[in-house]
Write a protein that holds these residues in place. Structure first.
Motif, PDB file in Angstrom:
ATOM      1  N   UNK A  87      -6.216  -9.932   2.779  1.00  0.00           N
ATOM      2  CA  UNK A  87      -6.174  -9.022   1.716  1.00  0.00           C
ATOM      3  C   UNK A  87      -5.983  -9.240   0.414  1.00  0.00           C
ATOM      4  N   UNK A  88      -6.147 -10.394  -0.209  1.00  0.00           N
ATOM      5  CA  UNK A  88      -5.548 -10.926  -1.357  1.00  0.00           C
ATOM      6  C   UNK A  88      -4.217 -10.252  -2.293  1.00  0.00           C
ATOM      7  N   UNK A  89      -3.648 -11.070  -2.728  1.00  0.00           N
ATOM      8  CA  UNK A  89      -2.555 -11.131  -2.893  1.00  0.00           C
ATOM      9  C   UNK A  89      -2.855 -10.371  -5.499  1.00  0.00           C
ATOM     10  N   UNK A  90      -3.938 -10.461  -6.143  1.00  0.00           N
ATOM     11  CA  UNK A  90      -4.317 -10.383  -7.142  1.00  0.00           C
ATOM     12  C   UNK A  90      -4.046  -8.956  -7.116  1.00  0.00           C
TER      13      UNK A  90
ATOM     14  N   UNK B  61      -5.704   0.079   3.061  1.00  0.00           N
ATOM     15  CA  UNK B  61      -4.681  -0.938   3.357  1.00  0.00           C
ATOM     16  C   UNK B  61      -4.025  -0.604   4.332  1.00  0.00           C
ATOM     17  N   UNK B  62      -4.661   0.712   5.127  1.00  0.00           N
ATOM     18  CA  UNK B  62      -3.814   1.482   6.704  1.00  0.00           C
ATOM     19  C   UNK B  62      -5.080   0.738   7.687  1.00  0.00           C
ATOM     20  N   UNK B  63      -4.821   0.417   8.568  1.00  0.00           N
ATOM     21  CA  UNK B  63      -5.568   0.107   9.900  1.00  0.00           C
ATOM     22  C   UNK B  63      -6.860   1.154   9.907  1.00  0.00           C
TER      23      UNK B  63
ATOM     24  N   UNK C 284      -9.343 -11.548  -6.232  1.00  0.00           N
ATOM     25  CA  UNK C 284      -9.816 -12.379  -7.467  1.00  0.00           C
ATOM     26  C   UNK C 284     -10.763 -11.378  -8.175  1.00  0.00           C
ATOM     27  N   UNK C 285     -12.283 -10.485  -6.891  1.00  0.00           N
ATOM     28  CA  UNK C 285     -13.033  -9.549  -7.989  1.00  0.00           C
ATOM     29  C   UNK C 285     -12.575  -8.398  -7.189  1.00  0.00           C
ATOM     30  N   UNK C 286     -11.908  -7.858  -7.474  1.00  0.00           N
ATOM     31  CA  UNK C 286     -11.203  -6.578  -7.369  1.00  0.00           C
ATOM     32  C   UNK C 286     -11.667  -5.456  -6.192  1.00  0.00           C
ATOM     33  N   UNK C 287     -11.452  -6.335  -5.292  1.00  0.00           N
ATOM     34  CA  UNK C 287     -12.392  -5.433  -3.332  1.00  0.00           C
ATOM     35  C   UNK C 287     -10.767  -5.461  -2.944  1.00  0.00           C
ATOM     36  N   UNK C 288     -10.663  -4.262  -2.490  1.00  0.00           N
ATOM     37  CA  UNK C 288      -9.424  -3.888  -1.398  1.00  0.00           C
ATOM     38  C   UNK C 288      -9.509  -3.466  -0.019  1.00  0.00           C
ATOM     39  N   UNK C 289      -7.792  -4.159   0.125  1.00  0.00           N
ATOM     40  CA  UNK C 289      -7.789  -3.175   1.842  1.00  0.00           C
ATOM     41  C   UNK C 289      -8.386  -4.832   3.042  1.00  0.00           C
ATOM     42  N   UNK C 290      -8.245  -3.841   4.182  1.00  0.00           N
ATOM     43  CA  UNK C 290      -8.927  -4.128   5.441  1.00  0.00           C
ATOM     44  C   UNK C 290     -10.153  -4.920   4.989  1.00  0.00           C
ATOM     45  N   UNK C 291     -11.094  -3.775   4.648  1.00  0.00           N
ATOM     46  CA  UNK C 291     -12.300  -3.737   4.620  1.00  0.00           C
ATOM     47  C   UNK C 291     -13.624  -4.585   3.527  1.00  0.00           C
ATOM     48  N   UNK C 292     -11.894  -5.281   2.036  1.00  0.00           N
ATOM     49  CA  UNK C 292     -12.503  -4.868   0.648  1.00  0.00           C
ATOM     50  C   UNK C 292     -13.240  -4.624  -0.149  1.00  0.00           C
TER      51      UNK C 292
ATOM     52  N   UNK D  64       0.946  -1.632  -0.138  1.00  0.00           N
ATOM     53  CA  UNK D  64       0.296  -0.069  -0.112  1.00  0.00           C
ATOM     54  C   UNK D  64       0.836   1.069   0.211  1.00  0.00           C
ATOM     55  N   UNK D  65       1.999   1.634   0.740  1.00  0.00           N
ATOM     56  CA  UNK D  65       2.831   2.708   0.857  1.00  0.00           C
ATOM     57  C   UNK D  65       3.361   2.594  -0.559  1.00  0.00           C
TER      58      UNK D  65
END
Ligand SMILES: [Ca+2]
Length: 351
Positions: A185-188, A263-265, A233-241, A30-31
């Motif tokens: 958080x996913x790696x895609x 990605x920041x808490x 895999x469906x494009x959702x991002x971060x801690x809350x997807x 994220x950084x």
């Protein structure tokens, strides 16, 4: 905006009780995303060496980079690029260069189009679906890590709860169910996921094309390099997807550093609370109560020992805005209660 009611995108939950390496990796990614160059490059041709250019070669012959790579022969991608240029004033050569680097991901296609079941019809309907689902999330690891996440982020969670009027245990539980408190958080790469879903699958291609459009706009607005963000895999991002459209409308910069970074808490905690608030969460009001029989506003869940009946309240429907599944919302509710109890015990014992 109910993006998940049409989008059942749960990844298999990971029972990862190991170190915080994954979280650190995600934060590092994220950084790097945050610190990237501006996402839109000026549409400037390379400098012309006038000394070496014969006078007979007019400058108009310069052509911006054309689309190469996996999608070089895709009229749909070319149309999409023209749309982004026309509607949102992106540089065509920048997008050609970007989509030349997009990869078609076979596993994303398989996950979006699971093979139909061809085996014999089951002799008895399968029971206990709720019990099996519940076991994935109501684990000691989820409860302990939830209480620890709450302790570690006490100030942000208290502030988010007060600012948006959302019970803190539900903010924590959502992040637990979605990503095991940021460890999963996913790696895609989001660009690859959304390009594949928009142009190599049929079922929800329109939805994903819109999310791809939002992803490029989000990257430009937030200063992300669109090649950097990773997620489900469906494009959702971060801690809350969050999907890109939700990111754009509901993410908040809760740590006031000038960037919305899911990605920041701290930003994720504020953004989940904002999401609940905007969908009508009623602070301190009930979510669901178990009852003996089916009636008004009651749901039935198939448990191993027979059906469970639950009377559900408006807050239950708010959780379903995140993912339109009774089992999902009930798992969030029960995990929230379990984490709250554990957290209160921890607080009491430390005094
Ligand atoms: Ca921030």
């Amino acid at each position: 905006m109910d993006y998940r009611s049409t989008l059942k995108i749960k990844e298999t939950p990971v029972k990862n009780t190991s170190s915080t390496c994954a979280l650190q990796l995600a934060l590092a990614l994220a950084l790097t995303g945050c610190a990237s160059n501006p996402s839109v490059q000026p549409n400037t041709p390379p400098p012309v060496d006038t000394a070496a250019t014969p006078l007979t070669q007019p400058l108009e012959e310069y052509q911006p980079p054309v689309l190469t790579g996996t999608y070089s022969n895709s009229p749909a991608v070319q149309d999409f690029i023209r749309h982004m240029v026309f509607e949102h004033k992106f540089s065509e050569s920048y997008l050609n260069n970007l989509f030349a680097q997009a990869k078609r991901l076979d596993y994303v296609i398989r996950l979006e189009n699971p093979a139909p079941y061809n085996g014999p019809a089951p002799s008895h309907p399968k029971v206990g679906g709720w019990t099996r689902y519940r076991q994935q999330f109501l684990t000691e690891a989820h409860i302990n890590n939830g209480a620890a996440f709450w302790s570690n982020n006490e100030d942000s969670i208290r502030k988010a709860s007060a600012t948006y009027g959302v019970d803190p245990e539900y903010i924590v539980a959502i992040i637990g169910v979605e990503t095991f408190f940021g460890r999963n958080v996913g790696k895609t790469r989001i660009l690859d996921a959304l390009t594949t879903l928009a142009f190599d699958t049929q079922r929800r291609a329109g939805f994903f094309k819109s999310e791809l459009e939002n992803f490029l706009l989000m990257s430009r607005e937030e200063g992300y390099d669109p090649l950097k963000p990773v997620g489900s895999w469906a494009g959702a991002m971060g801690l809350g997807q969050f999907m890109p459209s939700s990111f754009r409308t509901l993410a908040v910069d809760f740590n006031n550093d000038g960037h919305r970074n899911l990605w920041d808490q701290c930003d994720a905690i504020g953004s989940v609370a904002h999401y609940f608030s905007r969908h009508g969460w009623q602070n301190t009001m009930p979510v669901a109560n178990q009852t003996k029989s089916y009636g008004e506003s009651t749901i039935e869940l198939s448990a191993a020992k027979g059906s469970e009946f639950w009377r559900v309240h408006p807050n239950f429907k708010v959780i379903k805005k995140y993912n339109n599944s009774d089992k999902y919302a009930m798992a969030v509710h029960q995990l929230a209660q379990a984490i709250k109890q554990r957290y209160m015990m921890t607080v009491a014992s430390s005094r």
